[in-house]
Design a protein around this motif. Structure first.
Motif, PDB file in Angstrom:
ATOM      1  N   ILE A  29       0.845  -1.201   0.000  1.00 31.93           N
ATOM      2  CA  ILE A  29       0.000   0.000   0.000  1.00 31.93           C
ATOM      3  C   ILE A  29       0.874   1.242   0.000  1.00 31.93           C
ATOM      4  CG2 ILE A  29      -1.895  -1.186   1.159  1.00 31.93           C
ATOM      5  CD1 ILE A  29      -1.118   0.199   3.739  1.00 31.93           C
ATOM      6  N   TYR A  30       0.353   2.299  -0.592  1.00 30.54           N
ATOM      7  CA  TYR A  30       1.075   3.565  -0.634  1.00 30.54           C
ATOM      8  C   TYR A  30       0.083   4.711  -0.586  1.00 30.54           C
ATOM      9  CZ  TYR A  30      -0.342   4.236  -5.518  1.00 30.54           C
ATOM     10  OH  TYR A  30      -1.082   4.413  -6.667  1.00 30.54           O
ATOM     11  N   ARG A  31       0.586   5.895  -0.212  1.00 25.35           N
ATOM     12  CA  ARG A  31      -0.289   7.065  -0.104  1.00 25.35           C
ATOM     13  C   ARG A  31      -0.127   8.036  -1.263  1.00 25.35           C
ATOM     14  NH1 ARG A  31       0.595   9.278   5.863  1.00 25.35           N
ATOM     15  NH2 ARG A  31       2.749   8.829   5.308  1.00 25.35           N
ATOM     16  N   ASN A  32       1.054   8.089  -1.868  1.00 27.89           N
ATOM     17  CA  ASN A  32       1.246   8.947  -3.034  1.00 27.89           C
ATOM     18  C   ASN A  32       2.381   8.424  -3.896  1.00 27.89           C
ATOM     19  OD1 ASN A  32       3.844  10.333  -2.146  1.00 27.89           O
ATOM     20  ND2 ASN A  32       2.490  10.892  -0.444  1.00 27.89           N
ATOM     21  N   GLU A  33       2.421   8.858  -5.145  1.00 26.01           N
ATOM     22  CA  GLU A  33       3.397   8.373  -6.117  1.00 26.01           C
ATOM     23  C   GLU A  33       4.829   8.718  -5.719  1.00 26.01           C
ATOM     24  OE1 GLU A  33       3.013   6.510  -8.709  1.00 26.01           O
ATOM     25  OE2 GLU A  33       0.820   6.408  -8.792  1.00 26.01           O
ATOM     26  N   LYS A  34       5.005   9.838  -5.033  1.00 30.06           N
ATOM     27  CA  LYS A  34       6.345  10.274  -4.661  1.00 30.06           C
ATOM     28  C   LYS A  34       7.037   9.253  -3.765  1.00 30.06           C
ATOM     29  CE  LYS A  34       8.830  14.161  -2.554  1.00 30.06           C
ATOM     30  NZ  LYS A  34       8.688  15.489  -1.896  1.00 30.06           N
ATOM     31  N   THR A  35       6.280   8.672  -2.841  1.00 30.77           N
ATOM     32  CA  THR A  35       6.894   7.706  -1.926  1.00 30.77           C
ATOM     33  C   THR A  35       7.222   6.399  -2.637  1.00 30.77           C
ATOM     34  OG1 THR A  35       4.691   6.977  -1.204  1.00 30.77           O
ATOM     35  CG2 THR A  35       5.788   8.669   0.118  1.00 30.77           C
ATOM     36  N   PHE A  52      10.357  -4.757  -9.676  1.00 38.06           N
ATOM     37  CA  PHE A  52       9.465  -3.740  -9.121  1.00 38.06           C
ATOM     38  C   PHE A  52       8.076  -3.827  -9.739  1.00 38.06           C
ATOM     39  CE2 PHE A  52       7.557   0.507  -9.137  1.00 38.06           C
ATOM     40  CZ  PHE A  52       7.627   0.845  -7.797  1.00 38.06           C
ATOM     41  N   GLU A  53       8.018  -4.163 -11.006  1.00 34.53           N
ATOM     42  CA  GLU A  53       6.743  -4.224 -11.726  1.00 34.53           C
ATOM     43  C   GLU A  53       5.855  -5.373 -11.251  1.00 34.53           C
ATOM     44  OE1 GLU A  53       6.056  -1.733 -13.610  1.00 34.53           O
ATOM     45  OE2 GLU A  53       8.095  -0.920 -13.355  1.00 34.53           O
ATOM     46  N   LYS A  54       6.414  -6.296 -10.493  1.00 39.82           N
ATOM     47  CA  LYS A  54       5.637  -7.447 -10.029  1.00 39.82           C
ATOM     48  C   LYS A  54       4.848  -7.155  -8.754  1.00 39.82           C
ATOM     49  CE  LYS A  54       8.625 -10.931 -12.132  1.00 39.82           C
ATOM     50  NZ  LYS A  54       9.352 -12.207 -11.932  1.00 39.82           N
ATOM     51  N   ILE A  55       5.077  -5.987  -8.155  1.00 34.21           N
ATOM     52  CA  ILE A  55       4.365  -5.623  -6.922  1.00 34.21           C
ATOM     53  C   ILE A  55       2.983  -5.091  -7.263  1.00 34.21           C
ATOM     54  CG2 ILE A  55       4.391  -4.162  -4.864  1.00 34.21           C
ATOM     55  CD1 ILE A  55       7.453  -3.979  -5.226  1.00 34.21           C
ATOM     56  N   ASP A  56       1.988  -5.555  -6.544  1.00 28.75           N
ATOM     57  CA  ASP A  56       0.616  -5.063  -6.712  1.00 28.75           C
ATOM     58  C   ASP A  56       0.437  -3.870  -5.771  1.00 28.75           C
ATOM     59  OD1 ASP A  56      -2.070  -4.707  -7.173  1.00 28.75           O
ATOM     60  OD2 ASP A  56      -2.694  -6.351  -5.841  1.00 28.75           O
ATOM     61  N   TRP A  57       0.607  -2.656  -6.315  1.00 30.90           N
ATOM     62  CA  TRP A  57       0.499  -1.442  -5.508  1.00 30.90           C
ATOM     63  C   TRP A  57      -0.952  -0.975  -5.423  1.00 30.90           C
ATOM     64  CZ3 TRP A  57       4.363   0.447  -2.636  1.00 30.90           C
ATOM     65  CH2 TRP A  57       5.677   0.113  -2.979  1.00 30.90           C
ATOM     66  N   ILE A  58      -1.380  -0.654  -4.205  1.00 28.83           N
ATOM     67  CA  ILE A  58      -2.740  -0.168  -3.985  1.00 28.83           C
ATOM     68  C   ILE A  58      -2.697   1.087  -3.119  1.00 28.83           C
ATOM     69  CG2 ILE A  58      -4.933  -0.634  -2.810  1.00 28.83           C
ATOM     70  CD1 ILE A  58      -4.791  -3.458  -3.681  1.00 28.83           C
ATOM     71  N   ILE A  59      -3.422   2.130  -3.542  1.00 29.14           N
ATOM     72  CA  ILE A  59      -3.502   3.348  -2.736  1.00 29.14           C
ATOM     73  C   ILE A  59      -4.336   3.067  -1.490  1.00 29.14           C
ATOM     74  CG2 ILE A  59      -4.299   5.733  -2.641  1.00 29.14           C
ATOM     75  CD1 ILE A  59      -3.870   5.955  -5.598  1.00 29.14           C
ATOM     76  N   ALA A  60      -3.720   3.222  -0.332  1.00 30.34           N
ATOM     77  CA  ALA A  60      -4.426   2.958   0.928  1.00 30.34           C
ATOM     78  C   ALA A  60      -3.652   3.614   2.064  1.00 30.34           C
ATOM     79  CB  ALA A  60      -4.565   1.454   1.176  1.00 30.34           C
ATOM     80  N   ASP A  61      -4.316   3.710   3.189  1.00 28.59           N
ATOM     81  CA  ASP A  61      -3.724   4.318   4.385  1.00 28.59           C
ATOM     82  C   ASP A  61      -4.171   3.498   5.576  1.00 28.59           C
ATOM     83  OD1 ASP A  61      -3.318   6.030   6.721  1.00 28.59           O
ATOM     84  OD2 ASP A  61      -2.961   7.650   5.299  1.00 28.59           O
ATOM     85  N   ILE A  62      -3.263   3.231   6.512  1.00 27.91           N
ATOM     86  CA  ILE A  62      -3.626   2.399   7.662  1.00 27.91           C
ATOM     87  C   ILE A  62      -4.651   3.075   8.563  1.00 27.91           C
ATOM     88  CG2 ILE A  62      -1.462   1.126   7.630  1.00 27.91           C
ATOM     89  CD1 ILE A  62      -0.490   2.811   9.973  1.00 27.91           C
ATOM     90  N   ILE A  70     -10.109  -2.911   0.601  1.00 31.74           N
ATOM     91  CA  ILE A  70      -9.651  -3.331  -0.728  1.00 31.74           C
ATOM     92  C   ILE A  70      -8.269  -3.981  -0.623  1.00 31.74           C
ATOM     93  CG2 ILE A  70      -9.033  -2.522  -3.038  1.00 31.74           C
ATOM     94  CD1 ILE A  70     -11.005  -0.204  -2.599  1.00 31.74           C
ATOM     95  N   ALA A  71      -7.398  -3.385   0.156  1.00 26.52           N
ATOM     96  CA  ALA A  71      -6.029  -3.884   0.276  1.00 26.52           C
ATOM     97  C   ALA A  71      -5.960  -5.293   0.849  1.00 26.52           C
ATOM     98  CB  ALA A  71      -5.207  -2.928   1.151  1.00 26.52           C
ATOM     99  N   PHE A  72      -6.914  -5.664   1.699  1.00 24.23           N
ATOM    100  CA  PHE A  72      -6.880  -6.963   2.371  1.00 24.23           C
ATOM    101  C   PHE A  72      -7.560  -8.092   1.592  1.00 24.23           C
ATOM    102  CE2 PHE A  72      -5.197  -4.984   6.114  1.00 24.23           C
ATOM    103  CZ  PHE A  72      -4.665  -6.017   6.870  1.00 24.23           C
ATOM    104  N   GLU A  73      -8.070  -7.809   0.425  1.00 28.15           N
ATOM    105  CA  GLU A  73      -8.739  -8.857  -0.351  1.00 28.15           C
ATOM    106  C   GLU A  73      -7.759  -9.979  -0.703  1.00 28.15           C
ATOM    107  OE1 GLU A  73     -10.599  -7.192  -3.766  1.00 28.15           O
ATOM    108  OE2 GLU A  73     -12.104  -6.071  -2.622  1.00 28.15           O
ATOM    109  N   ASN A  74      -8.103 -11.212  -0.331  1.00 27.86           N
ATOM    110  CA  ASN A  74      -7.320 -12.419  -0.636  1.00 27.86           C
ATOM    111  C   ASN A  74      -5.935 -12.434   0.021  1.00 27.86           C
ATOM    112  OD1 ASN A  74      -9.405 -13.365  -2.419  1.00 27.86           O
ATOM    113  ND2 ASN A  74      -8.611 -11.962  -3.982  1.00 27.86           N
ATOM    114  N   VAL A  75      -5.741 -11.650   1.068  1.00 31.63           N
ATOM    115  CA  VAL A  75      -4.454 -11.610   1.765  1.00 31.63           C
ATOM    116  C   VAL A  75      -4.391 -12.709   2.821  1.00 31.63           C
ATOM    117  CG1 VAL A  75      -3.069 -10.271   3.416  1.00 31.63           C
ATOM    118  CG2 VAL A  75      -3.976  -9.174   1.363  1.00 31.63           C
ATOM    119  N   GLU A  76      -3.261 -13.435   2.863  1.00 33.16           N
ATOM    120  CA  GLU A  76      -3.072 -14.510   3.836  1.00 33.16           C
ATOM    121  C   GLU A  76      -2.032 -14.172   4.909  1.00 33.16           C
ATOM    122  OE1 GLU A  76      -3.805 -18.709   1.759  1.00 33.16           O
ATOM    123  OE2 GLU A  76      -2.189 -17.579   0.801  1.00 33.16           O
ATOM    124  N   TYR A  77      -1.048 -13.346   4.526  1.00 32.36           N
ATOM    125  CA  TYR A  77       0.021 -12.987   5.461  1.00 32.36           C
ATOM    126  C   TYR A  77       0.245 -11.478   5.383  1.00 32.36           C
ATOM    127  CZ  TYR A  77       0.993 -17.993   5.447  1.00 32.36           C
ATOM    128  OH  TYR A  77       0.870 -19.360   5.557  1.00 32.36           O
TER     129      TYR A  77
END
Length: 331
Positions: A29-35, A52-62, A70-77
């Protein structure tokens, strides 16, 4: 699917690199493109841009519950690396909200989504306080709420309580407490800032002692613990206990820069943090040296790595050699 929070920080970025390099399906998860660019730079540093391209990046905030759904869909670990690191008293509210409330959100989603295991990256600052007859801090050292702690330490301790609450509700957890983590490439924050300060001609040194560890050691241990049958345990991750003066000298040698030559005594550090408070208060500047940070600079804390060494048979990287490797990346 593995979820990594804080994937744009020092530990999170290295963790992502190790995971995808070993064929693990990873979401971050990330909050903005800069990070995100910081993590991309790290991959480039190790000449693994394609990974790097293999990472599934999703905009989210804890702290943003709808985005976490959305970020937790199908997450096991889950590796929870996200946190605010600050020793500025003005950031007390932000520290508590992000580090404690944010961790509570992660724990709640792990429980509701039947996550198999949560690994939380805490800090040695959340370990306990030595009693008069004790010399070395371990995982069993008791936290004394009557003793002074930095706001950061309190927030990490509070976050750990949320993780243990998750364990009580049936979640498998692992907590690690790393020392000061050394590694490339975030030079303006955390331990990376030490390298840039030396490069810019840092003059002062102190004689405090604390624990240090290489970021690659931290990441390898996280993965081993997550893949093991070890659950509901806490581990201190420290390779060596080092005097700050010796660490600064080692970095200066590696960078071929002048060593700091002026001893900043406890009295001087006390004077400096008061000056910094005055400037911050009356000129509205961000704190550079808080009372807690000043105290930490001359405190002598020794940490034991016996528990993790016995559990995994780990041999830590030599810190002096690690500093030489990091120095190669400093521009």
């Amino acid at each position: 699917m593995v979820l990594v929070t804080g994937g744009t920080g020092l530990v999170g970025a290295h963790l992502l690199l190790h995971l995808v390099d070993n064929g693990v399906s990873v979401r971050a998860i990330y909050r903005n493109e800069k990070t995100i660019q910081r993590t991309k730079t790290l991959f480039s540093l190790y000449k693994k841009e394609l990974l790097f391209e293999k990472i599934d990046w999703i905009i989210a905030d804890i702290l943003d519950v709808p985005t976490l759904e959305i970020a937790f869909e199908n997450v096991e670990y889950v590796y929870h690396c996200a946190a605010i690191i600050s020793f500025d008293p003005k950031d007390e509210g932000l520290l508590r909200k992000t580090n404690i409330e944010g961790t509570a959100n992660i724990v709640n989603f792990c429980i509701s989504n039947s996550v198999k295991k949560l690994c939380f990256i805490s800090s040695i600052s959340a370990l306990g306080d030595l009693k008069n007859n004790e010399k070395t801090i371990t995982e069993e050292t008791e936290w004394n709420p009557e003793k002074p702690h930095s706001d950061y330490a309190i927030s990490k301790y509070g976050a750990e309580m949320e993780v243990w609450r998750g364990h009580q509700e049936g979640l498998n957890v692992i907590i690690v407490n790393p020392g000061v983590i050394l590694g490339p490439t975030i030079w303006q924050e955390g331990s990376g800032k030490i390298f840039t300060q030396i490069q810019q001609g840092l003059s002062f040194y102190t004689k405090g002692i604390t624990g240090f560890v290489a970021v690659n050691d931290v990441v390898k241990i996280l993965i081993q613990l997550m893949n093991s049958n070890i659950n509901n345990e806490r581990f201190t991750l420290v390779a060596e206990n080092i005097v700050y003066r010796d660490l600064l000298n080692s970095i200066a040698n590696a960078l071929k820069m002048k060593r700091p030559t002026i001893y900043a005594s406890p009295i001087l550090m006390g004077f400096l943090w008061k000056i910094d408070w005055f400037v911050s208060t009356f000129f509205r500047q961000k704190r550079k040296l808080s009372r807690a940070a000043a105290k930490a600079s001359y405190s002598k804390n020794l940490y034991s790595n016996a528990k993790i060494s016995n559990a995994l048979g780990i041999t830590f990287l030599d810190i002096n050699q690690n500093i030489k490797e990091i120095a190669k990346f400093v521009s």
